[in-house]
Design an enzyme around this catalytic site. Structure first.
Site, short mmCIF file in Angstrom:
data_model
loop_
_atom_site.label_atom_id
_atom_site.label_comp_id
_atom_site.label_asym_id
_atom_site.label_seq_id
_atom_site.Cartn_x
_atom_site.Cartn_y
_atom_site.Cartn_z
N ASP A 220 29.51 -17.22 -57.45
CA ASP A 220 28.38 -16.59 -56.76
C ASP A 220 28.24 -17.26 -55.40
O ASP A 220 27.48 -18.21 -55.24
CB ASP A 220 27.11 -16.78 -57.62
CG ASP A 220 25.92 -16.04 -57.08
OD1 ASP A 220 26.09 -14.92 -56.57
OD2 ASP A 220 24.80 -16.59 -57.15
N CYS A 275 25.03 -11.47 -52.34
CA CYS A 275 23.84 -10.63 -52.14
C CYS A 275 23.87 -10.04 -50.74
O CYS A 275 22.87 -10.04 -50.02
CB CYS A 275 22.55 -11.38 -52.45
SG CYS A 275 22.39 -12.94 -51.62
#
Ligand SMILES: C[S@@+](CC[C@H](N)C(=O)[O-])C[C@H]1O[C@@H](n2cnc3c(N)ncnc32)[C@H](O)[C@@H]1O
Length: 348
Positions: A220, A275
């Protein structure tokens, strides 16, 4: 008696006049110390240019959603009195979106339950999808390569299935924050030194340090955090002084993904997530990493996540026809994301 206009500022706000005592007044910043172009405006300019082309007709709707209030998800803490917590949140008007997750615009802060652990963790509900796509099974060894502040680590631990979890983040201060999150949510017996190992090193080194080891790896990565960059000046990667760091992001992301692939065992699975909406930081990074890994003798294949995405189509707005992986697009009726995730299976 004459009004004390020297010691009061009169501020007209929505038709009401407020007076602010001198001690509470803020000095206006000198013009020279105020940024000429706020980083949030630079981010918007950049997004208009890049995403306007990338998303075409979809961009105006995504843009207005990202500039509006986002929705939150509450990850119910299975280590607290989960049933009670769910009932409390339902009374606040939250909706269950996947067995034990709730979505809503605003939540009250979580409070400790009888066990002393906090009842829920607030996060963008879409950021749970990379964890669910990782599909952790009983006894798996799992690596969370860029883990702080720990929302996804916490979600991984909720499965109570992991045999061994390696949690890493380069930033020592953010790793300390992650430790505090675990302390507040997970009883100590569930993250003993044997089961959860927390490190603070450069994730790019994990390929050498822990080659061919893990059943599952979550990568991530740091990215342009699009929603944050549009709304917050603080720690904004569009600051002029951070331009080089921003330009180097795709390289860092690809290096982290290669390290994640190396650390996975053959047959193991890796989920890459960000994101941001940026194709340069999403699909292109995946392609680049696959190419570099191949040169190092590692083969991996992108997994089809369309069936997985369909399971959550009632809650999230997925980009139509993604080339590689899945992208949750912010939408006024489902204001989550952006979250990109792509799953890779290492075959050799
Ligand atoms: C998007 S955040 C991770 C969020 C986290 N997974 C969560 O769910 O709370 C990216 C993280 O990568 C970390 N990072 C940046 N460079 C890194 C590197 N070279 N190795 C490992 N972590 C790195 C940053 O400190 C940051 O905490």
């Amino acid at each position: 008696m004459a009004a004390r206009t020297d010691t009061r500022i009169l501020l007209r706000k929505l038709g009401t006049i407020y007076s602010i005592p001198r001690r509470n007044r803020m000095k206006a910043k000198w013009a020279t110390s105020q940024p000429k172009f706020p980083s949030t405006s630079l981010a918007l300019q950049n997004f208009d240019m890049v995403y306007g082309t990338q998303l075409g007709d979809l961009w105006p709707s995504v843009r207005v959603s990202m500039l509006s209030e986002q929705k939150y998800g509450a990850l119910i803490n299975n280590f607290s009195e989960a049933a009670e917590v769910m009932e409390e949140l339902q009374l606040q008007g939250a909706l269950d979106f996947v067995y034990n997750g709730m979505v809503k615009s605003r939540f009250k802060p979580a409070r400790p339950h009888n066990s002393g652990t906090l009842g829920y963790y607030l996060m963008d509900a879409a950021s749970l999808l990379p964890v669910l796509a990782l599909d952790v099974q009983e006894g798996h060894t799992v690596l969370d390569l860029c883990a702080a502040p720990g929302g996804k680590t916490l979600a991984l631990l909720q499965t109570q299935a992991i045999g061994h979890l390696a949690v890493n983040d380069f930033s020592a201060s953010r790793t300390s924050r992650l430790r505090r999150v675990l302390q507040s949510y997970v009883p100590r017996e569930y993250w003993s030194e044997d089961t959860v190992q927390i490190t603070s090193c450069d994730g790019r080194k994990f390929g050498e340090l822990e080659r061919d080891t893990f059943d599952r790896v979550l990568v991530d990565v740091p990215c342009t955090t699009d929603r944050h960059s549009l709304l917050e000046e603080d720690n904004n990667i569009f600051k002029k002084t951070r331009m080089k760091e921003r330009q180097k992001l795709p390289l860092l992301q690809a290096q982290l993904l290669v390290a994640g692939l190396e650390a996975a065992r053959p047959g193991g699975e890796v989920v890459y997530s960000t994101c941001t909406l940026s194709q340069l930081q999403n699909e292109y990074v995946v392609e680049q990493a696959l190419h570099v890994a191949q040169e190092a003798g590692i083969t991996a294949h992108v997994q089809d996540l369309r069936a997985f995405a369909r399971l959550f189509a009632a809650t999230f707005h997925f980009a139509p026809n993604p080339r590689l992986g899945e992208l949750v697009l912010p939408h006024l009726t489902a204001n989550f994301g952006p979250i990109y995730f792509c799953k890779l299976r290492r075959t050799s």
